[in-house]
Design an enzyme around this catalytic site. Structure first.
Site, PDB file in Angstrom:
ATOM      1  N   GLY A 109       0.770  -1.238   0.000  1.00 26.68           N
ATOM      2  CA  GLY A 109       0.000   0.000   0.000  1.00 26.68           C
ATOM      3  C   GLY A 109       0.800   1.287   0.000  1.00 26.68           C
ATOM      4  N   HIS A 308       2.765 -12.116   5.410  1.00 34.60           N
ATOM      5  CA  HIS A 308       2.705 -10.668   5.174  1.00 34.60           C
ATOM      6  C   HIS A 308       4.093 -10.043   5.290  1.00 34.60           C
ATOM      7  CE1 HIS A 308      -1.003  -8.081   4.798  1.00 34.60           C
ATOM      8  NE2 HIS A 308      -0.101  -7.131   4.837  1.00 34.60           N
ATOM      9  N   ASP A 339       5.192 -15.935  -0.598  1.00 30.66           N
ATOM     10  CA  ASP A 339       5.972 -14.702  -0.452  1.00 30.66           C
ATOM     11  C   ASP A 339       6.535 -14.625   0.955  1.00 30.66           C
ATOM     12  OD1 ASP A 339       4.175 -13.480   1.345  1.00 30.66           O
ATOM     13  OD2 ASP A 339       3.275 -12.181  -0.154  1.00 30.66           O
ATOM     14  N   GLY A 341      10.113 -12.576   2.186  1.00 32.28           N
ATOM     15  CA  GLY A 341      11.559 -12.696   2.359  1.00 32.28           C
ATOM     16  C   GLY A 341      12.371 -12.744   1.075  1.00 32.28           C
ATOM     17  N   ARG A 363       8.938  -6.119  -0.604  1.00 31.75           N
ATOM     18  CA  ARG A 363       9.962  -5.082  -0.380  1.00 31.75           C
ATOM     19  C   ARG A 363      11.001  -5.023  -1.496  1.00 31.75           C
ATOM     20  NH1 ARG A 363       8.943  -7.564   4.336  1.00 31.75           N
ATOM     21  NH2 ARG A 363       8.285  -6.412   6.196  1.00 31.75           N
TER      22      ARG A 363
HETATM   23  C1  LIG Z   1       5.252  -1.564   2.860  1.00 33.67           C
HETATM   24  C2  LIG Z   1       4.382  -2.764   2.670  1.00 33.67           C
HETATM   25  C3  LIG Z   1       3.012  -2.591   2.495  1.00 33.67           C
HETATM   26  C4  LIG Z   1       2.198  -3.701   2.307  1.00 33.67           C
HETATM   27  N1  LIG Z   1       0.862  -3.520   2.061  1.00 33.67           N
HETATM   28  C5  LIG Z   1       0.093  -4.593   1.797  1.00 33.67           C
HETATM   29  C6  LIG Z   1      -1.256  -4.417   1.430  1.00 33.67           C
HETATM   30  O1  LIG Z   1      -1.755  -3.287   1.342  1.00 33.67           O
HETATM   31  N2  LIG Z   1      -1.996  -5.523   1.177  1.00 33.67           N
HETATM   32  C7  LIG Z   1      -1.467  -6.800   1.260  1.00 33.67           C
HETATM   33  O2  LIG Z   1      -2.158  -7.773   1.020  1.00 33.67           O
HETATM   34  N3  LIG Z   1      -0.175  -6.968   1.604  1.00 33.67           N
HETATM   35  C8  LIG Z   1       0.603  -5.916   1.861  1.00 33.67           C
HETATM   36  N4  LIG Z   1       1.928  -6.093   2.166  1.00 33.67           N
HETATM   37  C9  LIG Z   1       2.466  -7.465   2.204  1.00 33.67           C
HETATM   38  C10 LIG Z   1       2.958  -7.883   0.830  1.00 33.67           C
HETATM   39  O3  LIG Z   1       1.903  -8.066  -0.060  1.00 33.67           O
HETATM   40  C11 LIG Z   1       3.749  -9.186   0.900  1.00 33.67           C
HETATM   41  O4  LIG Z   1       2.978 -10.186   1.504  1.00 33.67           O
HETATM   42  C12 LIG Z   1       5.068  -9.037   1.636  1.00 33.67           C
HETATM   43  O5  LIG Z   1       5.652  -7.791   1.390  1.00 33.67           O
HETATM   44  C13 LIG Z   1       6.024 -10.144   1.218  1.00 33.67           C
HETATM   45  O6  LIG Z   1       7.218 -10.052   1.923  1.00 33.67           O
HETATM   46  P1  LIG Z   1       8.524  -9.328   1.355  1.00 33.67           P
HETATM   47  O7  LIG Z   1       8.308  -7.880   1.531  1.00 33.67           O
HETATM   48  O8  LIG Z   1       9.600  -9.848   2.232  1.00 33.67           O
HETATM   49  O9  LIG Z   1       8.674  -9.738  -0.086  1.00 33.67           O
HETATM   50  C14 LIG Z   1       2.752  -5.007   2.339  1.00 33.67           C
HETATM   51  C15 LIG Z   1       4.127  -5.171   2.498  1.00 33.67           C
HETATM   52  C16 LIG Z   1       4.937  -4.062   2.652  1.00 33.67           C
HETATM   53  C17 LIG Z   1       6.420  -4.269   2.792  1.00 33.67           C
END
Ligand SMILES: Cc1cc2nc3c(=O)[nH]c(=O)nc-3n(C[C@H](O)[C@H](O)[C@H](O)COP(=O)(O)O)c2cc1C
Length: 411
Positions: A109, A308, A339, A341, A363
């Site tokens: 988001g 998440h 997802d 990591g 990320r």
């Molecule tokens: C800054 C940020 C915002 C996120 N916002 C959402 C969101 O709005 N909806 C959602 O389903 N997941 C959200 N996520 C989770 C991501 O969809 C995903 O599951 C997660 O980032 C995967 O891990 P990674 O960042 O290590 O790849 C968010 C993740 C981050 C880092």
């Protein structure tokens, strides 16, 4: 922050042509990025600390965040030698259509707070690289604008409100705009306890404190290229994909909208979504084989094994630890995605070797946008592609469908 993020018309009117020093042409910084960690560091320096930590950190003691990485790092891949890997093909089929990599962009988001219309920048980067992009409910660029301008394959992520009818309207809007898949995120509980956001004044409702005000002032390039551009183009960022009654601001109204995210949901709600969503339907945030099985019984097209990114429940296990059990339970009946990591191309190989059809990056690609907008997103995807190809060559795979669990070293 209250003043800055009210979503009301801003009075600032600036010529932004000369204030943006991080445009597409500013490739110097990106050229010096050799991996995702380098992009992260550029983003860290460019963004206010509160925005960066919102993007970067997990929740509470950051145990789940670290553990996701630790488990990925502990998975070792075996070289396979004297195999012809002169032509490596990283493409795969995702829901019956080609993708240039076994990955898609996860919904996040906050892209629009790291870059002006950062979601559009990331969607364009995904389209250029040939991978699907998921737009988050909480994004600041409208789903219609993304659909009109980004190109490529577009998916939409949903948070369900307690007033479910409002969510259904958002879902229908996404379908009308041409989105191919709907990802319903279900692992939100009562909301995450991200203490760093509270300290930084980035917990909702947003409040400007002395610390966060100084933080922003200390990042004038971000102020001018992101916040001032929003203000000059109609006001501060809004949650434009929320139901109309919740769109006004990211202060009071957002907290109200957040509070209304459904805590009264069940597997029956999958049926309701099915009734109104003819496209692919994916459930995100599955960590148990029995929950995966229930999703399959409702006929979903895919599930995302996700904690998440370690952002919600700090006691969650790493997704790569629970993935094999879930694949064993439902992998032959639905598309299992994973997802949390992924930072290297080798991580994509590990995800596939453990049975995922493909992975999402949150990320890794967001750091790219935070470092350099669309060019930064493209850079992140190019890095992951290069690393994936190299790893495939080491494990002796010319094609992604040759990646199997026999390449994982077992003690
Ligand atoms: C800054 C940020 C915002 C996120 N916002 C959402 C969101 O709005 N909806 C959602 O389903 N997941 C959200 N996520 C989770 C991501 O969809 C995903 O599951 C997660 O980032 C995967 O891990 P990674 O960042 O290590 O790849 C968010 C993740 C981050 C880092």
């Amino acid at each position: 922050m209250r003043g800055l993020l009210t979503g009301q018309e801003g009075e600032l009117c600036l010529s932004l042509e000369k204030t943006t020093t991080w445009g597409r042409d500013d490739m110097g910084r990106l050229d010096r990025c050799y991996n995702i960690a380098d992009l992260r560091e550029v983003a860290r320096r460019r963004l206010p600390k509160g925005v960066f930590q919102y993007l970067d950190l997990g929740t509470e003691d950051l145990v789940a965040l670290r553990n996701n990485r630790q488990v990925l790092d502990e998975i070792k891949l075996l070289n396979k030698v004297l195999v012809d890997v002169s032509t490596i093909d990283t493409t795969t089929q995702i829901f019956g259509k080609p993708s240039s990599l076994p990955m898609a962009i996860a919904p996040t988001g906050i892209a629009g707070m790291t870059w002006y219309e950062g979601e559009l920048a990331l969607a364009k980067a995904a389209a250029a690289a040939g991978v699907p992009f998921t737009l988050a409910t909480g994004s600041n660029t409208s789903m219609e604008k993304i659909a009109d301008e980004a190109g490529g394959r577009l998916w939409f992520q949903l948070y369900m409100w307690r007033e479910k009818q409002l969510s259904y309207e958002v879902v229908k809007r996404a379908y009308r705009a041409g989105y191919e898949a709907l990802i319903w995120t279900v692992d939100i509980g009562l909301g995450a306890n991200r203490e760093h956001n509270k300290r930084n004044g980035y917990h909702q409702p947003y409040k400007l404190n002395m610390k966060s005000a100084l933080d922003m002032v200390a990042h004038p390039e971000w102020m001018m290229s992101v916040m001032a551009r929003y203000m000059a183009n109609g006001g501060l960022p809004k949650h434009v994909n929320y139901p109309p009654q919740y769109q006004q601001s990211v202060t009071g109204a957002v907290s109200q909208a957040k509070a209304l995210r459904a805590d009264q949901v069940s597997f029956d709600d999958i049926d309701r979504l099915r009734d109104i969503w003819p496209g692919k339907l994916i459930i995100k945030g599955i960590m148990r084989p029995d929950d995966a099985q229930k999703c399959v019984e409702r006929g979903v097209d895919g599930i995302v094994v996700s904690n998440h990114g370690g952002r919600n429940m700090d006691s969650a296990p790493a997704t790569l630890d629970v993935l094999p059990g879930i694949v064993q339970a439902v992998g032959h009946k639905t598309t299992v995605i994973v997802d949390s990591g992924v930072r290297r191309g080798s991580d994509l190989v590990k995800c596939l070797a453990l049975g995922a059809k493909f992975a999402l990056t949150g990320r890794a690609t967001l750091y790219g946008v935070g470092a350099g907008g669309q060019a930064g997103g493209e850079k992140a995807l190019a890095i992951l592609t290069d690393e994936l190809r190299r790893t495939m060559s080491y494990v002796g795979c010319a094609q992604t469908n040759e990646i199997t669990d026999d390449m994982i070293w077992k003690k």
